[in-house]
Design an enzyme around this catalytic site. Structure first.
Site, PDB file in Angstrom:
ATOM      1  CB  SER A 138     107.787  47.645  53.798  1.00 16.17           C
ATOM      2  OG  SER A 138     108.182  48.238  52.632  1.00 16.17           O
ATOM      3  CB  CYS A 147      63.838  45.956  52.219  1.00 20.04           C
ATOM      4  SG  CYS A 147      64.554  44.381  51.650  1.00 20.04           S
ATOM      5  CE  LYS A 155     104.966  41.127  55.755  1.00 24.76           C
ATOM      6  NZ  LYS A 155     103.894  41.554  55.826  1.00 24.76           N
ATOM      7  CB  CYS A 159      61.470  43.457  49.819  1.00 25.04           C
ATOM      8  SG  CYS A 159      62.233  44.959  48.518  1.00 25.04           S
ATOM      9  NE  ARG A 200     105.625  50.378  58.235  1.00 31.44           N
ATOM     10  CZ  ARG A 200     105.782  49.116  57.480  1.00 31.44           C
ATOM     11  NH1 ARG A 200     105.184  47.980  57.862  1.00 31.44           N
ATOM     12  NH2 ARG A 200     106.396  49.354  56.242  1.00 31.44           N
ATOM     13  CE  LYS A 260     102.284  38.729  51.053  1.00 34.97           C
ATOM     14  NZ  LYS A 260     101.253  39.475  51.957  1.00 34.97           N
TER      15      LYS A 260
END
Length: 649
Positions: free
Chosen positions: A80, A411, A104, A389, A125, A297
């Protein structure tokens, strides 16, 4: 020190459970924001204590392989990427080198191997060391070349993804709200790892190369960009990238950020890698991360607000989902006031109660989520009765996740699926009766059976005063209902929701029985099976449905509300017995449904995949190297354009 080690053990347990749910079971028990926060806390404690415990997610990569697919060890570990949320850290990492900045992608990483110019193997992977062999599935991806010019040994890596447009299309075709897929990544993972490659083919999976591992005898001039360009020349789609330097990096990041709203490919950040191959390789790797690339990120925009209340939404399965409703805030350029909390376990983890001060963000800059609860007043007021209900509710714990359920088998919310199908585009096609609106009407007691939809005028005053409605909305809805009362018999039959009886089979039955519904619903199994394409399973489903007196009464009530138009039929059955597959964009028809309707009106049938039974594949790009074109050529099936098809008429 002991307290820190104990906290590390707690974090490993929490993160491992979340990772197992996400990677193996395609479900989420915490938000990405919460996972990243706990992961960073664990990483910080490991650095501080100089201790790494067994099973730590900071040392493991990907999911454990548990399916029945064949397993295979990777020649080189698939690691990773280390990550940052700081553009300044990206600049510092790049230094004075040239870099390539790319998406990404949020899918499933795949390793492809080509031998003598042909695809020989495709492996997922997996856990980074061992993956699953999915070669037969990769062969039906939408854009993987099965044969290439290069005849040496080629190994490359890339991401299998399902585009947002395909994800939305697939979900639109699923009438059951509870069966809809949660996100493209989960759908892609399940599609790629199918034991039946026909299902994979129907999902339109795309592959985008992001790393060339081996291609002997090719001079790439020590440049990753040259590798990308070479892969393109071999017919591969590659990840979109931009050349960057330390100075141009911030503007490039900003450019990618601005494209998120229109990007059709799911992503959860960016990747920066050194263009200089030798330099990147000389940096080596850590136990988990390569040092020639780094992930970026998005720094989530977080806003503080107040939780107004928890809305409980009942569904067809009886599951009652909590939704946080909060004071509106601006996030990533839009106003948001709601976020799904998913289940009671997440509510308890956040200690979420009415009036709490919470922080919210958009996961991957798209999906509203709760980041944290600042006041943590605690979970309370979980409803003891179903909001639809009034039946008793029950908290059930399944796979360590606590959720709320309605226990009433009758219901009305559990009937949402059938009503949603009945008003859908291929059935009665009632514009304005969305699933949310149906839930409101059923909850209010306006609708008990299908025929009640045609008497909404009995509840005009209540509907006009409903949230989101008014006189104009009401008038539009009643006009749509009136328009839908003039329909066709196949549309009605499809809308009844008889197991396996789609619109195409409904048309087949109508043609076979000369549009006589009374004959159709009293027909026996053998008589039904005389219709083209109707086998024993479908015939059993049909007879079971009409053996129920309640269903017959319901249909009788409907017939009083409807008038039927005769569908145009081709007397000589131009396409009788012919099976067509349609792919690619169309020029003479507004969409595939319109072309399909014409084919069926001429006695033909339309299916989704090319098989030995297919008569023609319609594709305006006749010379395309798409998987369907290749399959048709392999089977000797004619590939024709729209113009060719129109000439056949």
């Amino acid at each position: 020190m002991e307290a820190k080690i104990q906290r590390m053990k707690e974090l490993i347990k929490i993160l491992s459970e979340a990772g197992k749910a996400y990677y193996q079971e395609s479900r989420e028990i915490m938000s990405n924001y919460e996972y990243d926060r706990l992961y960073d806390e664990l990483l910080s404690l490991e650095k501080e204590t100089k201790t790494v415990l067994s099973g730590s997610p900071t040392q493991n990569v990907g999911y454990e392989v548990l399916s029945e697919l064949p397993k295979e060890a990777h020649e080189r570990p698939m690691l990773s990427l280390n990550k940052t949320k700081s553009v300044e850290e990206l600049q510092e990492w790049l230094g004075d080198k040239k870099g390539l900045l790319s998406w990404k992608m949020d899918g499933l990483t795949i390793v492809l191997t080509y031998e003598n110019g042909s695809l020989a193997k495709a492996v997922t992977r997996g856990n980074g060391e061992i993956g699953e062999v999915i070669t037969s599935n990769a062969r039906v991806f939408a854009n993987i070349p099965l044969n290439i010019n290069y005849k040496g040994l080629l190994i490359l890596r890339g991401e299998a993804v399902i585009k947002y447009s395909d994800f939305n299309r697939i979900n639109e075709e699923i009438e059951d709200v509870d069966a809809k897929y949660k996100n493209p990544r989960n759908l892609c993972s399940g599609s790629v790892r199918q034991l039946n490659s026909q299902i994979t083919a129907q999902r339109n999976v795309h592959f985008f190369a992001f790393s060339l591992v081996q291609a002997d005898g090719v001079d790439f001039k020590n440049s990753r960009e040259e590798q990308f360009l070479w892969l393109k020349s071999q017919g591969f789609d590659t990840v979109e990238w931009k050349d960057v330097t330390r100075e141009t990096l911030p503007a490039a990041v900003e450019s990618f950020a601005g494209a998120i709203g229109t990007n059709d490919i799911p992503s959860d950040g960016l990747v920066l890698l050194f263009d200089d191959i030798a330099y990147g390789q000389s940096l080596g790797r850590t136990a988990k991360f390569p040092r020639d690339s780094i992930a970026f990120k998005w720094a989530d925009e977080i806003q503080e607000t107040t939780l107004s209340y928890i809305e409980w939404s009942a569904s067809r399965t009886g599951l009652i989902n909590p939704v946080a409703v909060f004071e509106p805030v601006e996030l990533e350029g839009t106003t948001v006031s709601r976020a799904s909390v998913h289940n009671i376990s997440i509510m308890e983890a956040l200690e979420l109660g009415k009036g709490d001060r919470i922080t919210v963000y958009k996961a991957n800059m798209i999906i509203p989520q709760i980041a944290d609860n600042l006041t943590r007043s605690g979970v309370r007021d979980i409803p003891e009765v179903c909001p639809v209900c009034g039946g008793a509710t029950q908290i059930r714990q399944i796979n360590d996740v606590k959720s709320l359920y309605c226990t009433n088998p009758d219901c009305q919310a559990k009937k949402i699926k059938s009503f949603t199908l009945f008003v859908s585009r291929d059935a009665l096609n009632i514009d304005g009766l969305s699933e949310a609106t149906l839930e409101k009407f059923i909850s209010a007691g306006f609708i008990h059976e299908f025929a009640d939809i045609f008497h909404l005028d009995d509840h005009k005053e209540e509907i006009v005063n409903m949230d989101g409605f008014g006189e104009k909305s009401y008038d539009n809805l009643t006009a749509a209902v009136k328009n839908a009362s003039h329909t066709t018999l196949p549309r009605l039959i499809y809308g009844l929701g008889i197991a396996g009886i789609g619109l195409a089979n409904a048309k087949v039955l109508c043609r076979h029985f000369k549009y006589d519904l009374d004959k159709m619903r009293t027909a026996g199994k053998e008589e039904l099976m005389e219709a083209d394409g109707i086998g024993g399973v479908l015939a059993d489903a049909w007879t079971l449905f009409f053996s129920n007196e309640k269903n017959n009464v319901m249909v009788d009530h409907l017939l009083k509300e409807l008038t039927f138009e005769k569908e145009e039929e081709d007397e000589d059955g131009t396409f009788a017995g012919k099976i067509f597959v349609i792919t690619g964009s169309l020029e003479h028809f507004s969409n595939r449904k319109e072309l399909q309707a014409l084919i069926e009106s001429k006695g033909g049938k339309v299916t989704g995949s090319v098989t030995g039974k297919t008569s023609y594949l319609i594709n305006n790009d006749v010379a395309s190297s798409s998987s369907k074109n290749k399959k048709a050529r392999e089977l000797g099936i004619p590939v024709i354009s729209e113009d060719d098809f129109l000439k056949m008429l």
